[in-house]
Design a protein around this motif. Structure first.
Motif, PDB file in Angstrom:
ATOM      1  N   ILE A   1       0.834  -1.200   0.000  1.00 19.97           N
ATOM      2  CA  ILE A   1       0.000   0.000   0.000  1.00 19.97           C
ATOM      3  C   ILE A   1       0.870   1.253   0.000  1.00 19.97           C
ATOM      4  O   ILE A   1       0.670   2.181  -0.786  1.00 19.97           O
ATOM      5  CB  ILE A   1      -0.951  -0.001   1.212  1.00 19.97           C
ATOM      6  N   VAL A   2       1.872   1.295   0.884  1.00 22.05           N
ATOM      7  CA  VAL A   2       2.718   2.483   1.007  1.00 22.05           C
ATOM      8  C   VAL A   2       3.530   2.716  -0.264  1.00 22.05           C
ATOM      9  O   VAL A   2       3.686   3.850  -0.719  1.00 22.05           O
ATOM     10  CB  VAL A   2       3.643   2.345   2.234  1.00 22.05           C
ATOM     11  N   GLN A   3       4.039   1.630  -0.856  1.00 15.57           N
ATOM     12  CA  GLN A   3       4.903   1.774  -2.024  1.00 15.57           C
ATOM     13  C   GLN A   3       4.143   2.001  -3.329  1.00 15.57           C
ATOM     14  O   GLN A   3       4.705   2.557  -4.276  1.00 15.57           O
ATOM     15  CB  GLN A   3       5.792   0.529  -2.170  1.00 15.57           C
TER      16      GLN A   3
ATOM     17  N   ALA B   1       1.781  -7.875  12.213  1.00 15.76           N
ATOM     18  CA  ALA B   1       2.572  -6.991  13.063  1.00 15.76           C
ATOM     19  C   ALA B   1       2.219  -5.542  12.763  1.00 15.76           C
ATOM     20  O   ALA B   1       1.831  -5.206  11.637  1.00 15.76           O
ATOM     21  CB  ALA B   1       4.071  -7.213  12.827  1.00 15.76           C
ATOM     22  N   ALA B   2       2.379  -4.706  13.773  1.00 13.86           N
ATOM     23  CA  ALA B   2       2.207  -3.265  13.575  1.00 13.86           C
ATOM     24  C   ALA B   2       3.535  -2.708  13.075  1.00 13.86           C
ATOM     25  O   ALA B   2       4.275  -2.035  13.800  1.00 13.86           O
ATOM     26  CB  ALA B   2       1.772  -2.599  14.871  1.00 13.86           C
ATOM     27  N   SER B   3       3.837  -2.977  11.821  1.00 10.34           N
ATOM     28  CA  SER B   3       5.098  -2.549  11.216  1.00 10.34           C
ATOM     29  C   SER B   3       5.114  -1.034  11.047  1.00 10.34           C
ATOM     30  O   SER B   3       4.105  -0.343  11.258  1.00 10.34           O
ATOM     31  CB  SER B   3       5.268  -3.219   9.855  1.00 10.34           C
ATOM     32  N   GLU B   4       6.278  -0.511  10.650  1.00  5.12           N
ATOM     33  CA  GLU B   4       6.391   0.925  10.405  1.00  5.12           C
ATOM     34  C   GLU B   4       5.368   1.368   9.362  1.00  5.12           C
ATOM     35  O   GLU B   4       4.711   2.400   9.511  1.00  5.12           O
ATOM     36  CB  GLU B   4       7.804   1.250   9.928  1.00  5.12           C
ATOM     37  N   GLU B   5       5.215   0.565   8.306  1.00  2.78           N
ATOM     38  CA  GLU B   5       4.251   0.913   7.251  1.00  2.78           C
ATOM     39  C   GLU B   5       2.823   0.827   7.770  1.00  2.78           C
ATOM     40  O   GLU B   5       1.970   1.645   7.400  1.00  2.78           O
ATOM     41  CB  GLU B   5       4.431  -0.012   6.050  1.00  2.78           C
TER      42      GLU B   5
END
Length: 297
Positions: free
Chosen positions: A44-46, A176-180
Motif C-alpha cells: 500500500i505504502v509503495q 505486526a504493527a510494522s512501520e508501514e
C-alpha cells in the motif's frame, strides 16, 4: 429473455447486505486490519497515492463493491479485469532482504479478501442487521465469486463464517504493527484534509475511530492502541447506521456509482435491497458456484 442480475442477484445475501450503511464502517475497519500484514502494508505504502488522495482508496473499494454487487455480469467481470491488471503491474520491494514480491501473489490477495469479508460481515451484524448463521455462511460463500474476480482460486478461500474465523486466527502470528502499518493507521485516523474537505475531518475521524474499534481485539493488541470500549462502539455503530437509514435509499446507494439504480430499472421492485427480502430468503437460494465467464474459470 432473461434479465441480467449480475454475479449475485436479489436472491443472494450479498445483494441485500451490501446495501447496509454499516458497510462503510466495515470498509474503513478492513483498511486498519489489512495494514497489519507486513507485505500488504508495504504494498500500500509503495504503490498507493493514499496520502495525496485521502478518499481515493475508500471510494475505489466502494466502487468495486457496488459494480460487482449490482452491475451486470459484464460490468462485474470488467471491474475484476481492471483490478487484476493493476495488481499484476505492481511490485513490493522488501527493504530488509532486497526481495521483490508480486502484489497479486495468492497469499496477499487471500489476506485482503478475507480481511474485507470479515470486516463487512462483522460491521453489519454488529450494527444491527439481523442475519441467521446460515445467511452469514452464505455471504462468505458468495464472496468466493469476488475472490475469483481478483485472481484467486475460489475453492482456496473460506466458504463459511467459521472457516473465515479459523483463517484469521491462523494469521495472527504473521501480523505486526510494522512501520508501514503505523503510517497507514495514523493516516486513516487523521488524514491531511485540505480546502473544502477540511469540514469532513470530524466525521472522518469519528468513522475511522469506530472502524478501528471493531477490528478483532487481537489486532488492536498488535497496534497497542485501545479502541472505543466494545459496548460503546456497538451503540455508536447502531446509532450511525440508524441515522444513515433515514437517507432515501436511491440517494444513499447511488454513491459512488449508480449501479443499484440501473439494477432496479432492469429487475423492477424485486431488485430493491431490503431487510424484508433478506429475511425471506431460503437457505442457499443463490447459486453455489462462482459461475464466471470463461476467462475467469
Amino acid at each position: 429473455m432473461s434479465v441480467d442480475s449480475g454475479l449475485f442477484g436479489p436472491t443472494s445475501v450479498t445483494w441485500h447486505l451490501h446495501a447496509d450503511p454499516a458497510m462503510w464502517i466495515g470498509g474503513i475497519s478492513a483498511l486498519h486490519l489489512q495494514a497489519l500484514h507486513p507485505l500488504a502494508a508495504m504494498g500500500i505504502v509503495q504503490n498507493s497515492s493514499f496520502e495525496e488522495d485521502p478518499f481515493g482508496r475508500l471510494v475505489s473499494t466502494g466502487s468495486f463493491i457496488v459494480q460487482t454487487t449490482w452491475g451486470t455480469r459484464a460490468e462485474a467481470e470488467q471491474a475484476g479485469a481492471r483490478v487484476r491488471a493493476v495488481h499484476a503491474r505492481m511490485r513490493i520491494h522488501e527493504p530488509g532482504t532486497g526481495k521483490i514480491h508480486r502484489l497479486d501473489s495468492p497469499g496477499l490477495l487471500l489476506w485482503v479478501h478475507c480481511a474485507l469479508t470479515r470486516s463487512n460481515l462483522h460491521a453489519v451484524r454488529r450494527g444491527g442487521l439481523k442475519l441467521t448463521p446460515w445467511q452469514a455462511d452464505d455471504y462468505v460463500h458468495e464472496q468466493r465469486r469476488i475472490a475469483a474476480l481478483v485472481g484467486l482460486d475460489p475453492t482456496d478461500t473460506p466458504g463459511t463464517a467459521a472457516d473465515l474465523d479459523d483463517y484469521l486466527t491462523g494469521m495472527y502470528g504473521a501480523l505486526a504493527a510494522s512501520e508501514e502499518a503505523m503510517v497507514i493507521h495514523r493516516f486513516l485516523s487523521r488524514p491531511p484534509l485540505h480546502g473544502p474537505h477540511r469540514a469532513l475531518r470530524p466525521a472522518w475521524t469519528a468513522a475511522s475511530r469506530l472502524g478501528y474499534s471493531i477490528i478483532p481485539p487481537e489486532a488492536q493488541a498488535l497496534y497497542q492502541r485501545p479502541g472505543i470500549p466494545a459496548p460503546m462502539a456497538t451503540a455508536a455503530l447502531r446509532a450511525a447506521r440508524s441515522a444513515a437509514l433515514l437517507i432515501p435509499q436511491q440517494r444513499r446507494l447511488n454513491f459512488p456509482a449508480p449501479h443499484l439504480s440501473r439494477a432496479i430499472a432492469r429487475l423492477g421492485r424485486a431488485g430493491v435491497p431490503s431487510g424484508r427480502q433478506l429475511r425471506s430468503l431460503s437457505r442457499s437460494a443463490a447459486p453455489a458456484s462462482p459461475a464466471l465467464g470463461a476467462d475467469q474459470k
